[in-house]
Every structure is written in structure tokens, then in C-alpha cells.
Write a protein that holds these residues in place. Structure first.
Motif, mmCIF file in Angstrom:
data_model
loop_
_atom_site.group_PDB
_atom_site.id
_atom_site.type_symbol
_atom_site.label_atom_id
_atom_site.label_comp_id
_atom_site.label_asym_id
_atom_site.label_seq_id
_atom_site.Cartn_x
_atom_site.Cartn_y
_atom_site.Cartn_z
ATOM 1 N N LYS A 84 3.945 -8.285 9.060
ATOM 2 C CA LYS A 84 2.778 -8.049 8.210
ATOM 3 C C LYS A 84 2.714 -6.585 7.801
ATOM 4 N N SER A 85 3.001 -5.685 8.738
ATOM 5 C CA SER A 85 2.948 -4.255 8.419
ATOM 6 C C SER A 85 4.031 -3.873 7.398
ATOM 7 N N GLN A 86 5.200 -4.499 7.488
ATOM 8 C CA GLN A 86 6.267 -4.224 6.522
ATOM 9 C C GLN A 86 5.856 -4.710 5.125
ATOM 10 N N LEU A 87 5.259 -5.894 5.051
ATOM 11 C CA LEU A 87 4.795 -6.416 3.766
ATOM 12 C C LEU A 87 3.726 -5.517 3.152
ATOM 13 N N LEU A 88 2.772 -5.074 3.976
ATOM 14 C CA LEU A 88 1.715 -4.195 3.487
ATOM 15 C C LEU A 88 2.286 -2.865 2.996
ATOM 16 N N LYS A 89 3.240 -2.328 3.726
ATOM 17 C CA LYS A 89 3.875 -1.060 3.335
ATOM 18 C C LYS A 89 4.554 -1.206 1.974
ATOM 19 N N GLU A 90 5.315 -2.282 1.797
ATOM 20 C CA GLU A 90 6.027 -2.496 0.543
ATOM 21 C C GLU A 90 5.067 -2.762 -0.609
ATOM 22 N N LEU A 91 3.957 -3.449 -0.338
ATOM 23 C CA LEU A 91 2.958 -3.704 -1.368
ATOM 24 C C LEU A 91 2.304 -2.401 -1.808
ATOM 25 N N LYS A 92 1.978 -1.532 -0.856
ATOM 26 C CA LYS A 92 1.391 -0.233 -1.187
ATOM 27 C C LYS A 92 2.352 0.601 -2.025
ATOM 28 N N GLU A 93 3.644 0.571 -1.668
ATOM 29 C CA GLU A 93 4.648 1.301 -2.440
ATOM 30 C C GLU A 93 4.732 0.768 -3.870
ATOM 31 N N ALA A 94 4.643 -0.543 -4.018
ATOM 32 C CA ALA A 94 4.712 -1.156 -5.348
ATOM 33 C C ALA A 94 3.507 -0.749 -6.194
ATOM 34 N N VAL A 95 2.327 -0.738 -5.594
ATOM 35 C CA VAL A 95 1.114 -0.344 -6.317
ATOM 36 C C VAL A 95 1.211 1.123 -6.733
ATOM 37 N N MET A 96 1.697 1.974 -5.845
ATOM 38 C CA MET A 96 1.844 3.393 -6.183
ATOM 39 C C MET A 96 2.847 3.578 -7.320
ATOM 40 N N GLU A 97 3.937 2.807 -7.279
ATOM 41 C CA GLU A 97 4.947 2.890 -8.334
ATOM 42 C C GLU A 97 4.343 2.455 -9.677
ATOM 43 N N LEU A 98 3.536 1.400 -9.673
ATOM 44 C CA LEU A 98 2.883 0.945 -10.902
ATOM 45 C C LEU A 98 1.934 2.003 -11.461
ATOM 46 N N LYS A 99 1.205 2.664 -10.585
ATOM 47 C CA LYS A 99 0.298 3.721 -11.034
ATOM 48 C C LYS A 99 1.068 4.855 -11.689
ATOM 49 N N LEU A 100 2.210 5.235 -11.102
ATOM 50 C CA LEU A 100 3.038 6.303 -11.683
ATOM 51 C C LEU A 100 3.592 5.880 -13.045
ATOM 52 N N ILE A 101 3.938 4.619 -13.187
ATOM 53 C CA ILE A 101 4.433 4.111 -14.476
ATOM 54 C C ILE A 101 3.318 4.166 -15.511
#
Length: 77
Positions: free
Chosen positions: A43-60
């Protein structure tokens, strides 16, 4: 051992199916094959990857990062 080739619609081999009993024998003989087995992410790995994806979308969205083609994204999955 009775392996089966998996082919796409054009007849090109894209994978191999190995019966589970044969796979178990292979992994006993070759321990390094065990690393190829799928492991459910935590669960922690999934949450970490989801947070990274959201941050990447914000930068885009901010124009600070270039978006990738959808095909490249799907190839990663």
C-alpha cells in the motif's frame, strides 16, 4: 516440459506460457528465476507512486516538464 507460445494476431511470438508445475521445477533448479515472479506492491509503494504521478502532472500543467506520448506511458505499464 510443455511450454506454449503466445502469438499476436499476425502470428508473431509475444510470450511463453509455462505450466505452474514446470515453473516450480525450474525455479528450484535456477533460483534467479524467482525474481521474475510478480509481487503485489505494498500500500505504501502504491501511495508513493501515486503521489509521484500527481506531482509529475502538476509540473506538466505548469510547463516545467514535457508530457510523454500515451504509447510510451502504456509501454511502462
Amino acid at each position: 516440459m510443455s511450454v506454449q507460445l503466445i502469438e499476436d494476431s499476425k502470428g508473431k511470438a509475444t510470450g511463453v506460457f509455462i505450466p505452474i508445475d514446470d515453473w516450480k521445477k525450474l525455479t528450484k533448479q535456477h533460483k534467479s528465476l524467482k525474481a521474475l515472479e510478480y509481487e503485489e506492491p505494498s500500500k505504501s509503494q502504491l501511495l508513493k507512486e501515486l503521489k509521484e504521478a500527481v506531482m509529475e502532472l502538476k509540473l506538466i500543467e505548469q510547463g516545467k516538464l514535457k508530457a510523454r506520448p500515451a504509447k510510451q506511458l502504456l509501454d511502462e505499464l
